[in-house]
Design a protein around this motif. Sequence first.
Motif, mmCIF file in Angstrom:
data_model
loop_
_atom_site.group_PDB
_atom_site.id
_atom_site.type_symbol
_atom_site.label_atom_id
_atom_site.label_comp_id
_atom_site.label_asym_id
_atom_site.label_seq_id
_atom_site.Cartn_x
_atom_site.Cartn_y
_atom_site.Cartn_z
ATOM 1 N N PRO A 105 0.528 -1.070 0.005
ATOM 2 C CA PRO A 105 0.261 0.342 -0.509
ATOM 3 C C PRO A 105 0.931 0.891 0.089
ATOM 4 N N GLU A 156 -10.263 -11.306 0.139
ATOM 5 C CA GLU A 156 -10.055 -9.501 -0.892
ATOM 6 C C GLU A 156 -10.602 -8.520 -0.077
ATOM 7 N N ARG A 172 -10.255 -5.708 1.725
ATOM 8 C CA ARG A 172 -9.701 -4.288 0.370
ATOM 9 C C ARG A 172 -10.457 -3.333 0.965
#
Length: 294
Positions: free
Chosen positions: A18, A59, A62
């Motif tokens: 990130p 996922e 996120r």
Amino acid sequence: MTVAITVALIQHGGGGGPAEVWARIETGLRQARAQGADLAVLQELHNGPYFCQWENPTEFARAEPIPGPSTERLGALAKELSLVIVGSLFERRTGGLYHNTAVVLERDGRLVGRYRKMHIPEDPGFYEKYYFTPGDLGFTPIDTSVGRLGVLVCWDQWYPEAARLMALAGADMLVYPTAIGFDPRDDEAEKARQKEAWELVQRAHAVANGLPVLAVNRCGHESDPSGTTPGIAFWGGSFVCGPQGEWLARAGDASAVLIARIDPLRTETTRQIWPFLRDRRIDAYADLQKRYRD
């Protein structure tokens, strides 16, 4: 939009953590402003890798709320740089309800609008229906200091209905954050056909509606987390075209800050010589509301 503006498309890869990805985003935005940009557009799901290559519940971590951390960060940059920014986020609306959502930040840092992706693909390597609920905000342009932005997202770019509805609602330009690429196993002829079709359909939206089109895409290879495919080679190729489909700026397949100038008088003069909106037969289009005309 009554005055010419400078636009920037920020094209980059999705690899790295990130902090690295955000550094790319921030650098691109600063470069855009240094080159005189009034509007900067980021690629689809710009905060990290294109995670939709597989179906995995991890996922969903996120996803984030809107407003939330990313809109705050983008808003701070928009205010610092006096720059209108279009971002693209994985929105957590509530538990079990997620969207692929574009956001627009005004020069003063305010979140002034969002668009939830309406057309959701489900193809090998692009398993978006697993993650995203189809949008429910309709096709409504977002008013900003640089004009009315007809923001759509990736798979929406294949649908003339979406572009037309944005135009009919008064959009000054069509804006497409995108993530599209090749299957590395395809031969070169197939790759060329796919990329040309992608460019062609969006340039056709520009022509049919007499509007500039801004399309920003990811670039670089991204591996399939499941390891079952060779991943996706995102082809980049971000571009800006004018209301007759003319090329204003085109990027290659590497990271780039693409700059173009948009003159609203081109839309006005183009629509005067090609008055497609005037000649539409709205009395004869009812069948467009059918899935298929049997």
